[in-house]
Design a protein around this motif. Structure first.
Motif, PDB file in Angstrom:
ATOM      1  N   SER A 185     112.695  99.457 -10.774  1.00  0.00           N
ATOM      2  CA  SER A 185     111.742  98.372 -11.152  1.00  0.00           C
ATOM      3  C   SER A 185     111.710  97.309 -10.473  1.00  0.00           C
ATOM      4  O   SER A 185     112.810  96.496 -10.765  1.00  0.00           O
ATOM      5  CB  SER A 185     112.174  98.309 -12.895  1.00  0.00           C
ATOM      6  OG  SER A 185     111.986  99.424 -13.084  1.00  0.00           O
ATOM      7  N   SER A 195     114.445  97.326 -15.972  1.00  0.00           N
ATOM      8  CA  SER A 195     113.569  98.212 -16.599  1.00  0.00           C
ATOM      9  C   SER A 195     112.101  97.753 -16.125  1.00  0.00           C
ATOM     10  O   SER A 195     111.990  96.514 -15.909  1.00  0.00           O
ATOM     11  CB  SER A 195     113.727  98.622 -18.021  1.00  0.00           C
ATOM     12  OG  SER A 195     113.290  97.335 -18.491  1.00  0.00           O
ATOM     13  N   LEU A 196     111.248  98.720 -16.384  1.00  0.00           N
ATOM     14  CA  LEU A 196     109.575  98.449 -16.180  1.00  0.00           C
ATOM     15  C   LEU A 196     109.407  97.570 -17.084  1.00  0.00           C
ATOM     16  O   LEU A 196     108.401  96.433 -16.703  1.00  0.00           O
ATOM     17  CB  LEU A 196     109.080  99.763 -15.866  1.00  0.00           C
ATOM     18  CG  LEU A 196     107.618  99.696 -15.516  1.00  0.00           C
ATOM     19  CD1 LEU A 196     107.750  98.994 -13.837  1.00  0.00           C
ATOM     20  CD2 LEU A 196     106.792 101.071 -15.352  1.00  0.00           C
ATOM     21  N   ALA A 224     104.835  93.765 -11.403  1.00  0.00           N
ATOM     22  CA  ALA A 224     105.817  94.885 -11.675  1.00  0.00           C
ATOM     23  C   ALA A 224     105.309  96.021 -10.887  1.00  0.00           C
ATOM     24  O   ALA A 224     104.098  96.294 -10.409  1.00  0.00           O
ATOM     25  CB  ALA A 224     105.867  95.236 -12.911  1.00  0.00           C
ATOM     26  N   ASP A 256     111.096  95.149 -18.379  1.00  0.00           N
ATOM     27  CA  ASP A 256     111.551  93.927 -18.148  1.00  0.00           C
ATOM     28  C   ASP A 256     110.934  93.428 -17.012  1.00  0.00           C
ATOM     29  O   ASP A 256     110.566  92.122 -16.860  1.00  0.00           O
ATOM     30  CB  ASP A 256     113.131  94.228 -17.671  1.00  0.00           C
ATOM     31  CG  ASP A 256     113.894  93.119 -18.296  1.00  0.00           C
ATOM     32  OD1 ASP A 256     115.021  93.006 -17.801  1.00  0.00           O
ATOM     33  OD2 ASP A 256     113.732  92.298 -19.028  1.00  0.00           O
ATOM     34  N   ALA A 257     110.404  94.125 -15.897  1.00  0.00           N
ATOM     35  CA  ALA A 257     109.869  93.973 -14.975  1.00  0.00           C
ATOM     36  C   ALA A 257     108.453  93.300 -15.247  1.00  0.00           C
ATOM     37  O   ALA A 257     108.030  92.089 -14.821  1.00  0.00           O
ATOM     38  CB  ALA A 257     109.697  95.080 -13.695  1.00  0.00           C
ATOM     39  N   ASN A 258     107.763  93.843 -16.123  1.00  0.00           N
ATOM     40  CA  ASN A 258     106.396  93.200 -16.546  1.00  0.00           C
ATOM     41  C   ASN A 258     106.539  91.806 -17.255  1.00  0.00           C
ATOM     42  O   ASN A 258     105.800  91.217 -17.092  1.00  0.00           O
ATOM     43  CB  ASN A 258     105.893  94.468 -17.497  1.00  0.00           C
ATOM     44  CG  ASN A 258     105.149  95.387 -16.660  1.00  0.00           C
ATOM     45  OD1 ASN A 258     104.385  95.387 -15.864  1.00  0.00           O
ATOM     46  ND2 ASN A 258     105.263  96.606 -17.043  1.00  0.00           N
ATOM     47  N   SER A 266     106.853 100.143  -9.015  1.00  0.00           N
ATOM     48  CA  SER A 266     107.436 101.194  -8.760  1.00  0.00           C
ATOM     49  C   SER A 266     107.200 101.955  -7.715  1.00  0.00           C
ATOM     50  O   SER A 266     106.302 101.806  -7.129  1.00  0.00           O
ATOM     51  CB  SER A 266     107.311 102.241 -10.002  1.00  0.00           C
ATOM     52  OG  SER A 266     107.291 101.461 -11.323  1.00  0.00           O
TER      53      SER A 266
END
Ligand SMILES: C[C@](O)(CO)[C@H](O)COP(=O)(O)OP(=O)(O)OC[C@H]1O[C@@H](n2ccc(N)nc2=O)[C@H](O)[C@@H]1O
Ligand SMILES: Nc1ncnc2c1ncn2[C@@H]1O[C@H](COP(=O)(O)OP(=O)(O)OP(=O)(O)O)[C@@H](O)[C@H]1O
Length: 328
Positions: A204, A296-297, A317, A299-301, A319
């Motif tokens: 992520s 995590s994704l 974000a 968290d990334a967002n 991947s």
């Protein structure tokens, strides 16, 4: 088939080391690149006559980008049209090499920032070569595609994806992860010699583009080749076998120092990214975009939204995105 619509992904450099400056002015390098799911879109339509038209526009609009990035230098958001666009140069060269008589209308919808170190133009060029080959019934494994890509730019071959399906099964790891297979490669030479590398699971990322485009040539012109270069070995084995939590401590980019010399605001951006909770923050390519790894994704967002509110509106974000094999 008369028309193809294709995704043209951006890339991040997880590792970049310089080994020597060549007589031709390029640097021998070692870099690990990962394609990500931030994509431009190309629509390519075959024409019955021999005309080649290439147009590009920011998505959703130039005005929206200018509003988002008020600090950008004047003109730096102007996208080259026609012959000035790398897609035009790639397709024209390929048509001459393969004696393709018919023309094409190619339109590019841009979401990848330019001058960001994310390979936007190079990705568009590779994507257009694949699309034109498809519309001209030229097999995607035809060597002339990769030959043209290598002549157009150092990053272009990477975006063509694995040479054959066989190449897309890297050594010593489970290459069957459908979310990441074919998304990463080790590039050497000036960037055109590629070896597929495995990525055990998605990562992520949070990517942030400060409103300061950087010229690749300018950054390379002040870079220093180290006496004792770093090795990508430990990064590659951790990518293939984990633990991925260790990845952020193995990220490295030799161009970080010269890029921040030319673009001091990058240091502030990296500090903001670290203080907000991202790991392994660093420059991608020759910059000026920077990225870090989130837990995590989700968290990334969340972090991307915080960065946008903290004055970095082009934060998102991302991947890994598998690049197409010639069979697709
Ligand atoms: C920084 C990277 O994006 C890492 O992936 C690439 O090395 C740059 O690839 P690129 O943007 O396609 O660069 P090119 O268009 O091929 O070259 C632009 C300029 O960058 C410098 N350049 C590029 C690649 C390389 N291995 N050594 C260099 O010194 C050269 O001055 C060259 O004239
Ligand atoms: N299709 C295109 N999309 C964006 N920029 C293009 C394109 N064709 C030519 N250019 C020119 O190339 C410059 C560099 O664009 P960009 O940074 O996207 O390319 P790149 O060199 O592939 O990426 P990197 O920044 O990683 O080196 C732009 O500022 C623009 O002037």
């Amino acid at each position: 088939m008369q028309r193809v619509i294709m995704k043209s992904p951006a890339k991040l450099n997880l590792f970049l080391e310089l080994h020597r400056r060549r007589e031709d002015g390029f640097h021998e390098l070692e870099t690990v690149m990962v394609a990500i799911d931030r994509c431009d879109q190309l629509s390519i339509t075959r024409r019955d006559d021999s005309e080649l038209n290439v147009t590009a526009q920011w998505s959703p609009s130039q005005a929206a980008w200018e509003q988002q990035l008020p600090g950008m230098p004047a003109g730096s958001l102007d996208l080259p049209q026609g012959e000035g666009n790398l897609v035009y140069q790639a397709v024209q060269r390929f048509r001459q090499r393969c004696q393709i008589k018919h023309g094409f209308d190619i339109h590019i919808e841009k979401t990848i920032p330019a001058g960001a170190g994310m390979g936007g133009a190079s990705s568009n060029a590779a994507c257009s070569l694949r699309g034109v080959a498809k519309l001209s019934q030229i097999p995607l494994s035809d060597a002339r595609i990769r030959q043209t890509a290598a002549e157009i730019g150092s990053d272009v071959p990477f975006f063509l994806g694995p040479t054959t399906d066989q190449d897309a099964k890297p050594e010593g790891s489970d290459a069957s992860n459908p979310l990441t297979k074919g998304s990463a490669a080790l590039a050497t030479g000036r960037g055109e010699q590629l070896a597929e590398v495995a990525l055990a699971a998605p990562i992520s990322f949070v990517v942030c583009f400060p409103p300061h485009p950087l010229s690749t040539a300018a950054v390379y012109s002040i870079c220093q080749v180290p006496v004792n270069p770093c090795s990508a070995e430990e990064l590659l084995s951790t990518m293939a076998k984990g633990p991925l939590e260790k990845l952020s401590s193995l990220l490295f980019n030799r161009l970080g120092k010269p890029a921040s010399t030319i673009c001091p605001p990058m240091a502030d951006l990296l500090e903001s990214m670290r203080s907000i909770g991202l790991n392994g923050c660093q420059l991608t390519g020759s910059g000026s975009a920077c990225f870090g790894i989130a837990e995590s994704l989700a968290d990334a967002n969340r972090i991307a939204t915080e960065l946008s509110k903290a004055g970095y509106p082009v934060s998102f974000a991302a991947s890994p995105l598998p690049l197409p094999t010639p069979l697709q």
